[in-house]
Design an enzyme around this catalytic site. Structure first.
Site, short mmCIF file in Angstrom:
data_model
loop_
_atom_site.label_atom_id
_atom_site.label_comp_id
_atom_site.label_asym_id
_atom_site.label_seq_id
_atom_site.Cartn_x
_atom_site.Cartn_y
_atom_site.Cartn_z
N LYS A 43 0.84 -1.19 0.00
CA LYS A 43 0.00 0.00 0.00
C LYS A 43 0.88 1.26 0.00
CE LYS A 43 -3.31 2.90 0.40
NZ LYS A 43 -4.12 3.16 -0.81
N ASN A 67 -12.06 4.28 -7.35
CA ASN A 67 -11.78 4.39 -5.93
C ASN A 67 -11.28 5.78 -5.59
OD1 ASN A 67 -8.85 4.46 -4.64
ND2 ASN A 67 -8.67 3.42 -6.62
N CYS A 127 0.44 11.52 -7.21
CA CYS A 127 -0.09 12.31 -6.10
C CYS A 127 -0.08 13.80 -6.43
CB CYS A 127 0.76 12.12 -4.85
SG CYS A 127 1.13 10.42 -4.51
N ILE A 189 0.04 1.10 -15.68
CA ILE A 189 -0.44 2.44 -15.39
C ILE A 189 -1.11 2.51 -14.01
CG2 ILE A 189 -0.82 3.12 -17.77
CD1 ILE A 189 -3.78 2.39 -17.47
N ASN A 190 -1.08 3.69 -13.43
CA ASN A 190 -1.90 3.96 -12.27
C ASN A 190 -3.34 4.13 -12.77
OD1 ASN A 190 -2.71 4.72 -9.61
ND2 ASN A 190 -0.66 5.54 -9.26
N THR A 191 -4.26 4.48 -11.88
CA THR A 191 -5.67 4.58 -12.28
C THR A 191 -5.93 5.81 -13.16
OG1 THR A 191 -6.13 5.72 -10.22
CG2 THR A 191 -6.53 3.36 -10.26
N GLY A 215 -9.45 -1.89 -13.19
CA GLY A 215 -10.19 -3.07 -13.61
C GLY A 215 -10.17 -3.26 -15.12
C1 LIG Z 1 -8.50 0.62 -4.02
C2 LIG Z 1 -7.24 0.96 -4.76
C3 LIG Z 1 -6.20 1.61 -4.08
C4 LIG Z 1 -5.02 1.94 -4.75
N1 LIG Z 1 -3.99 2.54 -4.06
C5 LIG Z 1 -2.82 2.80 -4.70
C6 LIG Z 1 -1.71 3.34 -3.97
O1 LIG Z 1 -1.77 3.56 -2.76
N2 LIG Z 1 -0.56 3.60 -4.65
C7 LIG Z 1 -0.43 3.34 -6.00
O2 LIG Z 1 0.63 3.57 -6.56
N3 LIG Z 1 -1.46 2.82 -6.69
C8 LIG Z 1 -2.64 2.54 -6.08
N4 LIG Z 1 -3.69 1.97 -6.79
C9 LIG Z 1 -3.52 1.71 -8.24
C10 LIG Z 1 -3.15 0.25 -8.52
O3 LIG Z 1 -1.92 -0.10 -7.92
C11 LIG Z 1 -3.10 -0.01 -10.03
O4 LIG Z 1 -2.14 0.83 -10.60
C12 LIG Z 1 -4.42 0.22 -10.72
O5 LIG Z 1 -5.49 -0.21 -9.90
C13 LIG Z 1 -4.54 -0.48 -12.08
O6 LIG Z 1 -4.46 -1.88 -11.95
P1 LIG Z 1 -5.75 -2.87 -11.87
O7 LIG Z 1 -6.67 -2.47 -12.98
O8 LIG Z 1 -5.18 -4.25 -12.00
O9 LIG Z 1 -6.37 -2.63 -10.54
C14 LIG Z 1 -4.88 1.64 -6.13
C15 LIG Z 1 -5.92 0.99 -6.80
C16 LIG Z 1 -7.09 0.65 -6.15
C17 LIG Z 1 -8.18 -0.05 -6.89
#
Ligand SMILES: Cc1cc2nc3c(=O)[nH]c(=O)nc-3n(C[C@H](O)[C@H](O)[C@H](O)COP(=O)(O)O)c2cc1C
Ligand SMILES: Cc1cc2nc3c(=O)[nH]c(=O)nc-3n(C[C@H](O)[C@H](O)[C@H](O)COP(=O)(O)OP(=O)(O)OC[C@H]3O[C@@H](n4cnc5c(N)ncnc54)[C@H](O)[C@@H]3O)c2cc1C
Ligand code: FES
Lengths: 302, 251
Positions: A43, A67, A127, A189-191, A215
């Site tokens: 996390k 999220n 961030c 990628i990040n979200t 997702g």
């Molecule tokens: C509930 C949630 C919390 C997340 N918290 C972080 C975080 O603290 N730091 C970070 O770099 N990415 C964070 N992410 C992004 C994920 O690490 C990831 O980059 C993103 O969800 C895309 O992958 P996925 O589609 O497999 O979930 C978070 C994603 C979700 C869904």
């Protein structure tokens, strides 16, 4: 067959759980031994504890979710003291994830992490930069260069992965800035920033109004961005975004990823990482390869 | 210990217009389940699982009672006996167990989550519903509880009005070990205030939207006050049952 080496760190397989979706590992340990994973990205932690945003913090969307957790975390000291010792016993690669609101925070955070025993540090540059009016660090080449350069100075010999935000107009340029500033690897990628509104109440579902989309819905964006970044830089790439099956993971690897991360898919199925590992192994065999490395970037683009 | 079970649906029963009761066979989960815990159910192609409380445990089976609210619960109501559900559980911290008689207070779809308490403990119960058509599980509670008061807001069945006046009647009559409650947040807040006035411990089961359901993602935040400072705890892992004195009500 699946072992990969990224910046000198050995992964028994290229499947890593994504930051923020897997906590500090413990919560998922009932399902299978964590040593089966290639690695765990923890996390995101900040220098000081953060309470996070008011709920609701999650909204389901077509083939995905938004999220707005707001980086709730216990702070880096508590992470190192209370979560890390157990994690380091799990026989898998432990990646700390650093977040912050100002360059000085990142620097102090990363320097604490680099002497903590973690195997790698992932720098979350999505961030908001409080001093620059809340614009994310990861969205301009200048601020990416300065944050990565500053973090690299204190990361000692712990490899620094820079995690890119997809909320930019040219991801290749950002990737090049990170490389030039000394990043050891990239993850992406990040979200993707999104929003959902209830038609009846006229209210956003998220209390924060907007949130990050993850997702299956974001997989094609992730594949495209990994493909572009692969052509722009020489650094190892950890791909993520919407991976739910081994085929999704294979797409990211063919596009140029050396390893992949799985986030949201674990919410749907906590065993997704194991199924993906098994699927990838069969895939490597069926492609007539001896190691998955041979397939990284092996897409036959037009 | 948390398990993923592929649980077959033993049978289905429609309790009200939009409320269903299903019995599913999942021995591992049933063996471990405690009153107030929940399961996380995969609903077709949905990305997110749906949290549903374990209303009652019966041997290898658990009983779930749910209202059809949106696409996930709609999907659930279309499954047939014999089909398998992918469920994870038992999850969360349930209600504490008391030797002394407890007072159960359930409102609407918050009624099923306190049923197992009636099975495990000596109890009296107050159940609140909108109207007579919505009344569920009355026979099940009356078989196990000492006193049973059913309230409807429109006076179409039982006592007229909200649960709190009936609850106060019972609190005046005796000292309970605790009040255990589940229902909409405004009701829980009122129940908690009333219990505090009668110096009775009170535990409430909260609801929040969930992601992982196991404590990892921090999306299911509930504000709680501990040692003078407020913090967000996880409904899925630290709850869903909380000591009402600690809950910071946001309603
Ligand atoms: C509930 C949630 C919390 C997340 N918290 C972080 C975080 O603290 N730091 C970070 O770099 N990415 C964070 N992410 C992004 C994920 O690490 C990831 O980059 C993103 O969800 C895309 O992958 P996925 O589609 O497999 O979930 C978070 C994603 C979700 C869904
Ligand atoms: C610990 C816990 C126990 C629960 N126990 C029961 C029960 O025993 N019986 C019952 O009928 N309902 C119960 N609920 C509420 C139930 O989870 C929701 O009604 C259900 O998730 C709605 O899904 P949907 O797809 O039908 O609705 P949609 O509105 O289509 O759902 C969209 C998204 O929002 C979430 N969501 C919507 N409403 C709620 C809600 N009230 N609480 C949590 N998430 C929500 C869904 O899970 C989904 O992710 C419980 C909730 C929690 C948190
Ligand atoms: S739903 Fe993930 S922590 Fe509660």
């Amino acid at each position: 067959m699946l072992n990969v080496n990224i910046c000198g760190i050995n992964f028994k397989n290229p499947v890593i759980t994504a930051s923020g979706t897997y906590g500090f590992g413990k919560d998922y340990a009932d399902f299978f031994p964590l040593e089966k994973l290639g690695g765990i990205a923890c996390k995101g932690t900040t220098l000081h504890p953060r309470p996070g945003n008011a709920p609701p913090r999650i909204a389901e969307t077509p083939s995905g979710m938004l999220n707005s957790v707001g980086l709730q975390n216990p702070g880096v000291d508590r992470f190192i003291e209370h979560e890390l010792p157990w994690l380091l016993e799990q026989n898998t690669v432990i990646i700390a994830n650093a977040a912050g609101a100002a360059v000085e925070d990142y620097v102090e955070n990363v320097s604490k992490m680099s002497s903590s025993g973690v195997h790698m540090i992932e720098l979350n540059i999505s961030c908001p930069n409080v001093k620059e009016g809340g614009v994310a660090f990861g969205t301009s080449c200048g601020s990416v260069g300065s944050i990565v350069g500053a973090a690299k100075k204190v990361s000692a010999n712990v490899p620094l992965i820079v995690k890119l935000s997809p909320n930019v107009s040219n991801i290749s340029e950002i990737a090049r800035s990170a490389e030039a500033a000394g990043a050891d690897a990239l993850s992406l990628i990040n979200t993707i920033t999104g929003m959902k509104i209830d038609a009846e109440t006229r209210r956003p579902i998220l209390r924060n109004n907007v949130g990050g989309l993850s997702g299956p819905a974001i997989l094609p964006v992730a594949v495209r961005m990994v493909w572009e970044v692969r052509r722009a830089v020489k650094l190892p790439i950890i791909g993520m975004g919407g991976v739910t099956t081994w085929r999704d993971a294979a797409e990211l690897i063919l596009a140029g990823a050396d390893a992949i991360q799985i986030g949201t898919a674990c919410f749907t199925d906590p065993y997704a990482p194991l199924k993906i590992i098994e699927g990838l192994e069969n895939w490597v065999k069926s492609q007539g390869c001896t190691n998955i490395r041979e397939l990284s970037g092996a897409v036959e683009s037009y | 210990m948390v398990y993923q079970n592929f649980a077959s649906i033993v049978n289905y029963e429609q309790l009200a217009n939009d409320i269903f009761k299903i019995r599913v066979k999942c021995p591992q989960i049933a063996r471990k389940a405690q009153a107030g815990q929940f399961v996380h159910i995969l609903c077709g192609e949905k990305t997110l699982r749906r949290p549903i409380s374990i209303a009652c445990v019966d041997g290898d089976d658990i009983l779930l009672v749910y209202a059809v609210r949106g696409e996930g619960t709609q999907w659930l109501s279309e499954q047939k006996a014999g089909q398998k559900l992918d469920i994870i559980g038992p999850l969360g911290n349930g209600f504490p167990v008391f030797d002394k008689r407890v007072l159960l207070v359930g409102g609407g779809i918050g009624v099923p989550p306190v049923l197992q308490c009636a099975m495990n403990m000596n109890s009296d119960v107050v159940l609140g519903f909108r109207n007579a058509e919505q009344v569920i599980l009355e026979d099940e509670f009356s078989a196990k509880c000492g006193k049973l008061i059913v309230c409807t807001e429109d006076c179409s069945h039982g006592t007229h009005g909200l649960v709190t006046p009936s609850m106060e009647t019972l609190l005046r009559e005796r000292q309970y070990g605790a009040v255990l409650s589940c229902g909409p947040a405004p009701m829980l807040k009122a129940v908690a205030e009333l219990a505090a006035r009668y110096d009775t411990p009170c535990f409430v089961s909260l609801e929040e939207r969930m992601g992982c359901g196991v404590g990892a993602c921090l999306v299911c935040a509930a504000k709680v006050r501990r040692k003078d400072s407020e913090e967000y705890l996880r409904v899925c892992k630290d709850g869903p049952v909380f000591d009402a004195r600690e809950v910071v009500w946001e309603c």
